[in-house]
Scaffold this active site. Structure first.
Site, short mmCIF file in Angstrom:
data_model
loop_
_atom_site.label_atom_id
_atom_site.label_comp_id
_atom_site.label_asym_id
_atom_site.label_seq_id
_atom_site.Cartn_x
_atom_site.Cartn_y
_atom_site.Cartn_z
N GLU A 27 -10.40 35.03 -19.40
CA GLU A 27 -9.29 34.15 -19.80
C GLU A 27 -8.21 33.97 -18.73
O GLU A 27 -7.10 33.55 -19.05
CB GLU A 27 -8.67 34.61 -21.13
CG GLU A 27 -9.62 34.58 -22.31
CD GLU A 27 -9.93 33.19 -22.88
OE1 GLU A 27 -9.40 32.19 -22.33
OE2 GLU A 27 -10.71 33.11 -23.86
N HIS A 43 -13.36 34.08 -23.61
CA HIS A 43 -13.77 35.32 -24.26
C HIS A 43 -14.98 35.15 -25.18
O HIS A 43 -15.51 36.15 -25.68
CB HIS A 43 -12.60 35.94 -25.03
CG HIS A 43 -12.58 37.44 -24.95
ND1 HIS A 43 -11.48 38.20 -25.26
CD2 HIS A 43 -13.54 38.34 -24.59
CE1 HIS A 43 -11.76 39.49 -25.11
NE2 HIS A 43 -13.00 39.60 -24.71
N ASP A 86 -6.62 42.99 -25.97
CA ASP A 86 -6.41 41.56 -26.20
C ASP A 86 -5.17 41.38 -27.07
O ASP A 86 -4.84 42.25 -27.88
CB ASP A 86 -7.65 41.02 -26.94
CG ASP A 86 -7.83 39.51 -26.85
OD1 ASP A 86 -6.82 38.80 -26.74
OD2 ASP A 86 -8.98 39.04 -26.93
N ASP A 144 -9.11 40.95 -22.11
CA ASP A 144 -8.55 39.60 -22.03
C ASP A 144 -7.22 39.69 -21.30
O ASP A 144 -6.35 40.49 -21.67
CB ASP A 144 -8.36 39.06 -23.45
CG ASP A 144 -7.98 37.59 -23.50
OD1 ASP A 144 -7.19 37.14 -22.64
OD2 ASP A 144 -8.46 36.88 -24.41
N HIS A 147 -5.35 39.05 -29.19
CA HIS A 147 -6.02 38.49 -30.37
C HIS A 147 -7.23 39.34 -30.74
O HIS A 147 -7.87 39.93 -29.86
CB HIS A 147 -6.48 37.06 -30.08
CG HIS A 147 -5.42 36.19 -29.47
ND1 HIS A 147 -5.23 36.10 -28.10
CD2 HIS A 147 -4.49 35.39 -30.04
CE1 HIS A 147 -4.21 35.27 -27.86
NE2 HIS A 147 -3.75 34.82 -29.02
N HIS A 149 -14.24 31.34 -28.92
CA HIS A 149 -13.61 32.49 -28.25
C HIS A 149 -12.74 33.31 -29.20
O HIS A 149 -12.38 34.43 -28.86
CB HIS A 149 -12.83 32.05 -26.99
CG HIS A 149 -11.48 31.44 -27.25
ND1 HIS A 149 -10.49 31.41 -26.29
CD2 HIS A 149 -10.96 30.79 -28.33
CE1 HIS A 149 -9.41 30.79 -26.76
NE2 HIS A 149 -9.68 30.41 -27.99
N ASP A 179 -10.07 38.15 -32.17
CA ASP A 179 -11.32 37.41 -31.91
C ASP A 179 -12.44 37.85 -32.86
O ASP A 179 -13.59 38.02 -32.45
CB ASP A 179 -11.77 37.60 -30.44
CG ASP A 179 -10.78 37.00 -29.45
OD1 ASP A 179 -9.88 36.26 -29.88
OD2 ASP A 179 -10.90 37.29 -28.25
N ASP A 188 -4.75 37.98 -21.45
CA ASP A 188 -3.57 37.70 -22.28
C ASP A 188 -3.09 38.93 -23.06
O ASP A 188 -2.08 38.87 -23.75
CB ASP A 188 -3.77 36.49 -23.19
CG ASP A 188 -4.70 36.72 -24.39
OD1 ASP A 188 -4.88 37.87 -24.83
OD2 ASP A 188 -5.24 35.72 -24.91
#
Length: 327
Positions: A283, A107, A130, A238, A132, A147, A134, A240
């Protein structure tokens, strides 16, 4: 926001860029994702649903051996060089009139993808899907992995907090905090939480997704972003963000994520606005899947998310020119 019923014809042209890059984080394997996603039939399936596709191939990145970290920030020269090359590649795709599809990679690549998009079209809205945020700065990051810092390089408001880094002097901030929305957050560092509150960033964490439902979340997202005018939307997705029971082959899985259905709905909804101008899908890491089935589930979900961005509907599709056969 009123969904544009004719949006199917507004961005039915995808310019695909592979970005086989892994240096924004420590785990190898994520650089294999662009070719895996292509091999899973992305380009053919986009064409089958009426989308024109131009594959720009993979960006070639420098292999920088001497990349000593300045302080905690890791592999800064490699990431700075890679994101600059990606920015230039995205600008070329946008000049050709396509909706950009950037297949990562990790990312950190969003730095180049969003920068190049903004350089080509001007002011953007960004939807960051995401687990996260980031949005750590290089100085607030616990890990030093870029990332987890991508948005901090791009936001105007954070520039006073950003140190000078080698190979990063080319970057100019291009996104305002009011034009950024997060969806799916569930693993946020204390510094990131502070930044999000300080800047007043619009966030729909998994708690809000649970509370409101994904349809309401996306309606509010689009209403919020278009309240100050309809800017092109950059979707940075992302894998995830999706629950690891569905997409386990990724570097930093976090339990309690979006369901497959919620994840696809987000892509469908943004595709229907007629404003979607660039998509990152990042990712996917085949080396992090424990079984072949785990890898296949992750890759096929990535493909489905991208197809949904370009008009695929779970209720069915047919070409505009379709007519029933006559007896």
């Amino acid at each position: 926001i009123v969904i544009n019923k004719s949006a199917r014809t507004l961005h039915q042209s995808a310019g695909v860029i592979g970005a086989p890059f892994s240096r924004g984080q420590p785990r190898g394997g994520v650089e294999r994702a662009p070719d895996l996603i292509r091999a899973a039939g992305l380009l053919t399936r986009l064409r089958e649903q009426g989308c024109a596709v131009k594959d720009y191939g993979n960006v070639v990145f420098e292999d920088l051996e001497d990349d000593e970290p300045p302080g905690l920030v890791k592999r800064v020269r490699a990431v700075g060089s890679a994101t600059r090359r990606l920015s230039e590649a995205v600008q070329a795709v946008k000049r050709d009139g396509h909706t950009t599809v950037m297949l990562g990679g990790d990312h950190s690549l969003a730095i180049g993808s969003i920068h190049g998009h903004a350089a080509a079209v001007g002011h953007l809205s960004v939807v960051w899907v995401d687990a996260h945020a980031d949005i750590n700065t290089p100085l607030s990051s616990y890990t030093g992995n870029i990332h987890g810092q991508s948005m901090s390089y791009l936001l105007h408001e954070l520039q006073p907090k950003m140190p000078a880094l080698p190979s990063f002097s080319w970057i100019r901030p291009c996104v305002w905090a009011r034009d950024l929305v997060y969806v799916g957050l569930r693993d946020v560092d204390p510094a990131e939480h502070y930044i999000l509150k300080l800047l007043g960033v619009k966030v729909f964490s998994m708690r809000e997704v649970d509370q409101l439902g994904v349809a309401r979340v996306m309606e509010e997202t689009c209403d919020y972003l278009t309240a100050r005018g309809k800017k092109p939307i950059h979707l940075s997705y992302d894998i995830d963000a999706i629950d690891p029971s569905v997409t386990p082959a990724t570097g930093t899985p976090v339990a309690g994520g979006l369901s497959y259905r919620e994840g696809v709905y987000i892509a469908e909804h943004l595709g229907q606005t007629g404003l979607l101008s660039a998509v990152d899908l990042v990712e996917v890491n085949p080396l992090r899947g424990q079984t072949e089935e785990a890898v296949q589930s992750t890759v096929s979900t990535a493909v489905d998310l991208l197809l949904a961005c370009f008009g695929r509907r779970r209720g069915g599709n047919h070409p505009p020119e379709y007519r029933l056969p006559e007896p």
